[in-house]
Scaffold this motif. Structure first.
Motif, short mmCIF file in Angstrom:
data_model
loop_
_atom_site.label_atom_id
_atom_site.label_comp_id
_atom_site.label_asym_id
_atom_site.label_seq_id
_atom_site.Cartn_x
_atom_site.Cartn_y
_atom_site.Cartn_z
N ALA A 72 98.36 62.33 46.85
CA ALA A 72 98.77 61.33 47.84
C ALA A 72 99.39 61.95 49.10
O ALA A 72 99.00 61.61 50.22
CB ALA A 72 99.73 60.32 47.21
N PRO A 73 100.37 62.88 48.98
CA PRO A 73 100.93 63.48 50.20
C PRO A 73 99.89 64.22 51.03
O PRO A 73 99.95 64.20 52.27
CB PRO A 73 101.99 64.44 49.66
N ARG A 103 98.07 61.75 53.05
CA ARG A 103 98.91 61.20 54.13
C ARG A 103 99.10 62.19 55.27
O ARG A 103 99.49 61.80 56.37
CB ARG A 103 100.27 60.80 53.57
N SER A 104 98.85 63.47 55.01
CA SER A 104 99.02 64.47 56.08
C SER A 104 98.04 64.25 57.22
O SER A 104 98.28 64.67 58.35
CB SER A 104 98.85 65.88 55.51
N GLY A 105 96.90 63.60 56.92
CA GLY A 105 95.90 63.35 57.95
C GLY A 105 95.08 64.56 58.31
O GLY A 105 94.32 64.53 59.28
N ARG A 158 110.70 64.64 59.90
CA ARG A 158 109.68 63.66 60.25
C ARG A 158 108.38 63.92 59.52
O ARG A 158 107.72 63.01 59.02
CB ARG A 158 109.45 63.69 61.76
N THR A 159 108.02 65.22 59.40
CA THR A 159 106.79 65.58 58.68
C THR A 159 106.89 65.22 57.21
O THR A 159 105.95 64.65 56.63
CB THR A 159 106.52 67.09 58.82
N MET A 160 108.03 65.54 56.58
CA MET A 160 108.20 65.24 55.16
C MET A 160 108.18 63.73 54.92
O MET A 160 107.64 63.26 53.91
CB MET A 160 109.51 65.83 54.65
N LEU A 161 108.76 62.96 55.84
CA LEU A 161 108.73 61.50 55.71
C LEU A 161 107.30 60.99 55.77
O LEU A 161 106.91 60.10 55.00
CB LEU A 161 109.58 60.87 56.80
N ARG A 162 106.50 61.55 56.67
CA ARG A 162 105.11 61.12 56.78
C ARG A 162 104.32 61.45 55.50
O ARG A 162 103.45 60.68 55.09
CB ARG A 162 104.47 61.82 57.99
N LEU A 163 104.64 62.58 54.87
CA LEU A 163 103.92 62.97 53.65
C LEU A 163 104.26 62.08 52.46
O LEU A 163 103.42 61.86 51.58
CB LEU A 163 104.25 64.43 53.29
N LEU A 169 104.02 54.87 58.90
CA LEU A 169 104.54 56.13 59.43
C LEU A 169 103.50 57.24 59.45
O LEU A 169 103.73 58.31 60.00
CB LEU A 169 105.75 56.60 58.60
N GLY A 170 102.36 57.01 58.80
CA GLY A 170 101.34 58.05 58.73
C GLY A 170 100.41 57.99 59.92
O GLY A 170 100.64 57.32 60.91
#
Length: 579
Positions: free
Chosen positions: A96-97, A100-102, A554-559, A567-568
């Motif tokens: 999942a993370p 979400r990283s895109g 911010r990056t960890m929150l997006r993951l 947020l992604g």
């Protein structure tokens, strides 16, 4: 050419044609870079799970696992356990993370997380190394299947597989091979299920058993053509006739072997009467009862090897580029997690069938223990169990089709992942450059497969997993779950883990390994290289803690934040439209 060979050849050709036709469907909808690289991230869990299973269950799984079971017995069960459990680790820590990283590729994720072009280039290099190293046995499996079933030269299978894979990938990229690999998974499953049901029914009506304190026996008079030199071991005296170089001398007549190890050079022919005890490759269990018992070898070294197999299989799955790229195609992280759960069921059922056929091969094709060609067990068991009937020919054709699907599915996935890295990190172009990248990704392993002697799947594939486990697994796990990772720490860890693994691969493939602990670690290096990579990343990151990216929170929150929070978002710097 015999009728069984013609049936097998027709089946293989039909799979290649079907793959090309299904892949052509993707051309109609592949219109953007995102289509080619990640199928525009619109693949649902069920279809994606079928495609992932088709891609992951390679020629090494279809042919190699059964060969390992035939030769090593209970101890070989750790391989399918590790390869399946790897997806449990994926669903818990990465799937999942990562979605979400895109990101489009592993190097893309590395740069997005740590803002380091150097790390990106290093990851790109290891993607190519792992991909090419994994493509080699897939292409050689194509050659093995064709030569075993039809007696045609193996280079035809290697070249034909390379051409089909390139055409499928070039046609529509990830969009095309998603359909192809889903089809190929169900074909492979059918190609195992039907012969397994038939052979099991024959076994249940037979009085033979595995639980005997004696070696397996040849069910009929058998001639074994030894194509590569082999060291054999016998537990009781064996008498047979031979022509060739046996134990350092030229022989053309009767031979009697006393208990112990004996050397047979390539080009030798060995003829055994029905009921003769079967010699086994040196180091493998010599009796059926030992074959059934786990840990039948020397305990300390064997236990270390088992731990290393588990580490490489479980953590290596988390680092295989062609597996990871599949999770970028899901619509969101929740779908990626659901996909992984379905994959666990699919590959678990597949490995149960492979294990069953591998065990039954010890009764029906024991001659493979002598020739060392145990990877051919699944290909030969239908004809051995049923004789020269039409039923055996049809089942042989079905198995041939499954084998073709196995090496084509994994090869196409590997080529897409390699082409994606070459496209985004080297060529930096448009559609025609993706197609050029696909061709380049295939040419090198095809050339190697044509000139390098075919290597045992049980040696090459675990080494690939070991390299992936010691490079991308630490990078992904720490990158996703530890905010303190730095680019310098990641680079150091990848270099240490990858460098040590590369040394082990080179020594294992091209040198004689020493006995004892050092030999085991060179043959199965993950038990040493993976902890070294993790430790290096952590220690160096702590020493360079001032380099932690300023936007890490911010990056960890997006993951980790659920998609419904908004947020992604996919990375856009590699999105290009066609000219």
């Amino acid at each position: 050419m015999s009728t069984p060979a013609l049936v097998a050849l027709f089946a293989i050709a039909l799979v290649g044609l079907a793959s090309a036709v299904i892949g052509s469907l993707g051309v109609r909808v592949a219109r953007s870079t995102s289509d080619f690289l990640v199928a525009s991230r619109t693949v649902g869990p069920t279809v994606n799970a079928s495609a992932i299973s088709g891609e992951y269950l390679s020629a090494a799984s279809f042919l190699g696992i059964a060969g390992l079971i035939l030769r090593e017995g209970a101890d070989a069960l750790w391989y399918p356990i590790a390869f399946t459990a790897g997806y449990l680790a994926l669903v818990l820590f990465v799937a999942a993370p990562l979605r979400r990283s895109g990101a489009y590729t592993v190097p893309d994720f590395a740069e997005d997380r740590l803002d380091s072009p150097k790390l990106r280039r290093l990851c790109a290099a290891f993607v190519l190394l792992i991909g090419w190293l994994y493509l080699l046995p897939q292409l050689q499996g194509a050659g093995l299947s064709l030569s075993t079933l039809t007696s045609l030269p193996s280079w035809i299978g290697v070249g034909g597989a390379g051409v089909i894979v390139v055409l499928t990938v070039v046609a529509g990229g990830m969009r095309s091979i998603t359909f192809v690999q889903a089809f190929q998974y169900w074909l492979k499953l059918t190609a195992l299920l039907v012969p397994a049901l038939v052979v099991v029914s024959l076994f249940l009506s037979d009085s033979r058993t595995f639980d005997r304190p004696a070696p397996p026996q040849f069910p009929a008079a058998t001639t074994v053509d030894v194509r590569t030199g082999v060291v054999l071991e016998v537990a009781a005296p064996v008498t047979f006739t031979a022509r060739g170089d046996i134990d350092g001398r030229s022989v053309d007549g009767p031979v009697r072997w006393e208990p112990g190890r004996h050397t047979v050079l390539a080009g030798s022919d060995l003829h055994f009467a029905a009921g003769t005890a079967v010699p086994t490759t040196a180091g493998a269990p010599t009796t059926d009862r030992d074959w059934l018992l786990p840990m039948s070898g020397t305990a300390p070294d064997q236990l270390l090897e088992i731990y290393s197999i588990l580490i490489a299989g479980i953590l290596g799955t988390m680092g295989l580029p062609h597996v990871l790229v599949r999770f970028y195609t899901n619509p969101d992280g929740r779908a990626a997690r659901r996909t992984t759960v379905v994959v666990l069921a699919m590959i678990g059922g597949f490995y149960l069938l492979v294990t069953l056929l591998g065990a039954l091969s010890r009764l029906y094709v024991p001659q493979l223990l002598v020739s060392g060609q145990t990877d051919a067990a699944v290909l030969l068991i239908p004809s051995a169990a049923l004789g020269g009937s039409w039923t055996s020919w049809l089942l042989g054709g079905l198995v041939a089709a499954g084998a073709a699907a196995a090496f084509l599915a994994t090869s196409s996935g590997l080529v897409v992942s390699l082409a994606g890295v070459l496209f985004t990190d080297v060529l930096k172009g448009r559609f025609r450059d993706f197609r050029l990248a696909a061709v380049i990704s295939s040419v090198i392993p095809v050339a190697l497969a044509l000139v390098v002697t075919r290597m045992d799947f049980s040696l090459t594939v675990p080494l690939v997993f070991a390299v992936a486990a010691a490079t991308f697994c630490p990078l992904l796990v720490l990158g996703i779950w530890w905010r303190g990772l730095t680019a310098t720490g990641a680079i150091a860890g990848v270099l240490v883990g990858g460098g040590l693994s590369a040394i082990a691969v080179g020594v294992s493939l091209f040198a004689v390994l020493p006995s004892g602990l050092l030999g085991v670690l060179l043959y199965r290096p993950a038990a040493a290289t993976v902890p070294a990579a993790f430790l290096t990343m952590i220690v160096v990151s702590k020493l360079t803690r001032t380099e932690v990216p300023a936007d890490v929170d911010r990056t960890m929150l997006r993951l980790h934040a659920p998609e419904r929070l908004g947020l992604g978002g996919d990375r856009t710097e590699h999105r290009r439209s066609a000219r």
